[in-house]
Design an enzyme around this catalytic site. Structure first.
Site, PDB file in Angstrom:
ATOM      1  N   CYS A  95      11.860  -6.029   7.138  1.00 41.97           N
ATOM      2  CA  CYS A  95      11.965  -7.858   6.732  1.00 41.97           C
ATOM      3  C   CYS A  95      10.523  -7.463   6.017  1.00 41.97           C
ATOM      4  O   CYS A  95      10.678  -8.647   4.876  1.00 41.97           O
ATOM      5  CB  CYS A  95      10.945  -8.444   7.871  1.00 41.97           C
ATOM      6  SG  CYS A  95      12.626  -8.729   9.100  1.00 41.97           S
TER       7      CYS A  95
ATOM      8  N   HIS B  94       5.375 -16.179   5.176  1.00 40.56           N
ATOM      9  CA  HIS B  94       5.944 -15.740   6.403  1.00 40.56           C
ATOM     10  C   HIS B  94       6.889 -16.532   7.030  1.00 40.56           C
ATOM     11  O   HIS B  94       8.307 -16.316   7.750  1.00 40.56           O
ATOM     12  CB  HIS B  94       5.874 -14.094   7.209  1.00 40.56           C
ATOM     13  CG  HIS B  94       6.817 -12.866   8.036  1.00 40.56           C
ATOM     14  ND1 HIS B  94       7.873 -12.865   6.497  1.00 40.56           N
ATOM     15  CD2 HIS B  94       7.305 -12.765   8.778  1.00 40.56           C
ATOM     16  CE1 HIS B  94       8.757 -11.729   7.364  1.00 40.56           C
ATOM     17  NE2 HIS B  94       8.040 -12.411   8.606  1.00 40.56           N
TER      18      HIS B  94
ATOM     19  N   HIS C  52      16.262 -16.574   7.837  1.00 38.52           N
ATOM     20  CA  HIS C  52      15.612 -14.524   7.790  1.00 38.52           C
ATOM     21  C   HIS C  52      16.605 -13.552   7.154  1.00 38.52           C
ATOM     22  O   HIS C  52      17.573 -13.857   7.958  1.00 38.52           O
ATOM     23  CB  HIS C  52      15.082 -14.823   9.160  1.00 38.52           C
ATOM     24  CG  HIS C  52      13.563 -13.482   8.515  1.00 38.52           C
ATOM     25  ND1 HIS C  52      14.009 -12.340   7.557  1.00 38.52           N
ATOM     26  CD2 HIS C  52      12.488 -13.094   9.461  1.00 38.52           C
ATOM     27  CE1 HIS C  52      12.909 -12.003   8.178  1.00 38.52           C
ATOM     28  NE2 HIS C  52      12.323 -12.075   8.613  1.00 38.52           N
TER      29      HIS C  52
END
Length: 432
Positions: free
Chosen positions: A177, A317, A356
């Site tokens: 990620c 995040h 995401h």
């Protein structure tokens, strides 16, 4: 010798909001989201435990993109969307093919999309005997050209470079990620070192397939909550229960300010610094005290020559997972402890609006951060109704915040403890 100033001159994004960064920005400012009911292809509705996602809807493809070569080339969907996002960023920058000849291309991408039928096809009917070369070649011709057995992990980087006639460095990055932020950060460093003067950097990804979502479910990362419906992505909320996956891609064009001004470009924002760190705590969990995240932010600020007290905004995040959101909050408090500056920060979580994007996540989030600096507008964190006791900062809940943003951070943290932070500043013709 002073370091060159590096600016963002082109933006491109494909998300559940559509195929243009302008659409994404406008809808996010209005407090909209693109999370909706979802089930893997071929699975009966309501039978898969993960029920919501933020998929890209190909029906939103604008007419002018119908003839883009990404739709005439055998590609899996993440490469197709990434190529479109990169093309959009290049067009947005105004760079000509000749000016792109020596550019660098840095791209992050996740695991190629798998098709279980193709995987079975490759091993069936062998009758427990070693496969002959001719047998394997016959089977290969039956495998769908867009799936993983016939796609490489660096395919996206190569098609972008081939498309623009790039003769400079072409780099594929795989760091979960944190991938797209790593790509952008490394591009920034390459330009600052003088390796190249311009770079196209970002990433694309999709985990919305049966096998990958099953893995995320078994890891306990993906939310299976149903009571909140499409509002289940709840960063920093007491009721957060796991990530909500999105898909798509994002790319930016970076170049030296000198080069940008010489050709009449108007920068969106300036990239000031980059930091990276490794937790080494657990594959699927951050250090509970946020030490890795804090180190990435500290390193980025040091790299930029920026004091913590100069930061106005953090694009977090913010995954909506119990572990990440608490650890990131602690990390922010640690880095911005002096004078309790963390109380004066405006923090948001884009994933509450477009999910995401895994390996691609850092690219559209950096774009939103750059636009916050340009327009002094911070998009909201949605669905934050009951902040957790361990998440007690200003997360811009529910509404767009209008405030001056001179310096902002964009955080991306990945599985395996990979942490990155980019420092972005408002573009000013003369640096202070």
């Amino acid at each position: 010798m002073s370091l060159p100033r590096i600016v963002i001159t082109g933006l491109g994004a494909v998300t559940g909001f559509g195929f243009e960064w302008q659409t994404m920005w406008e809808q996010m400012l209005r407090g909209e989201h693109c999370i909706r009911p979802w089930q893997p292809e071929g699975v009966a509705d309501g039978t898969f435990p993960v029920r919501f996602a933020a998929p890209v809807d190909n029906r939103q493809l604008p007419d002018y993109l119908q003839d883009h070569p990404a739709w005439q080339t055998p590609l899996e969907k993440r490469s197709r969307w990434g190529w479109v996002a990169a093309s959009q960023a290049i067009t947005d920058s105004g760079l000509s093919p000749a000016q792109l000849r020596d550019a660098a291309v840095l791209c992050a991408s996740g695991v190629p999309a798998h098709n279980i039928q193709d995987m079975l096809l490759s091993v069936c009917d062998q009758q427990n005997t070693p496969p002959a070369w001719r047998y394997l070649m016959d089977k290969a011709s039956q495998v769908d050209a867009v799936h993983s057995l016939r796609q490489s992990n660096d395919r996206l980087a190569r098609v972008i470079a081939d498309d623009i006639g790039c003769e400079g460095p072409v780099i594929n990055i795989s760091s979960a990620c944190a991938g797209a932020s790593q790509a952008i950060g490394n591009a920034f460093q390459m330009i600052r070192r003088g390796d190249v003067e311009v770079a196209i950097a970002g990433g694309a990804d999709s985990v919305l397939s049966l096998d990958t979502m099953t893995a995320l479910y078994l890891l306990g990362a993906a939310s299976t909550e149903q009571r909140w419906g499409t509002e289940l992505c709840r960063p920093f909320d007491h009721h957060r229960s796991g990530l909500v996956a999105g898909e798509g891609g994002g790319f930016v064009v970076l170049e030296t300010l000198e080069r940008a001004l010489a050709r009449g470009a108007v920068p969106y924002a300036e990239v000031l610094g980059f930091g990276s760190s490794l937790d080494g705590y657990k594959v699927t969990a951050p250090d509970p005290q946020g030490r890795g995240a804090a180190l990435a932010m500290q390193t980025a600020l040091h790299d930029a020559g920026i004091r913590p007290q100069q930061v106005d905004h953090i694009n977090a995040h913010g995954t909506s997972t119990p572990l990440n959101d608490a650890a990131e909050t602690l990390a922010i408090k640690s880095v911005f402890a002096q004078g309790e500056h963390y109380r004066r920060l405006s923090i948001n979580a884009n994933k509450s609006q477009f999910g995401h994007l895994i390996a691609a996540a850092g690219a559209p989030e950096l774009i939103i951060t750059a636009l916050a600096c340009k327009h002094d507008r911070i998009t909201p964190t949605l669905n934050l109704h009951d902040a957790a006791t361990d998440c007690d900062l200003d997360y811009c809940a529910h509404q767009t915040v209008n405030r001056r943003v001179d310096v902002a951070l964009s955080n991306s943290f990945g599985f395996g403890g990979l942490n990155t932070c980019l420092v972005v500043g408002k573009y000013q013709e003369h640096a202070e």
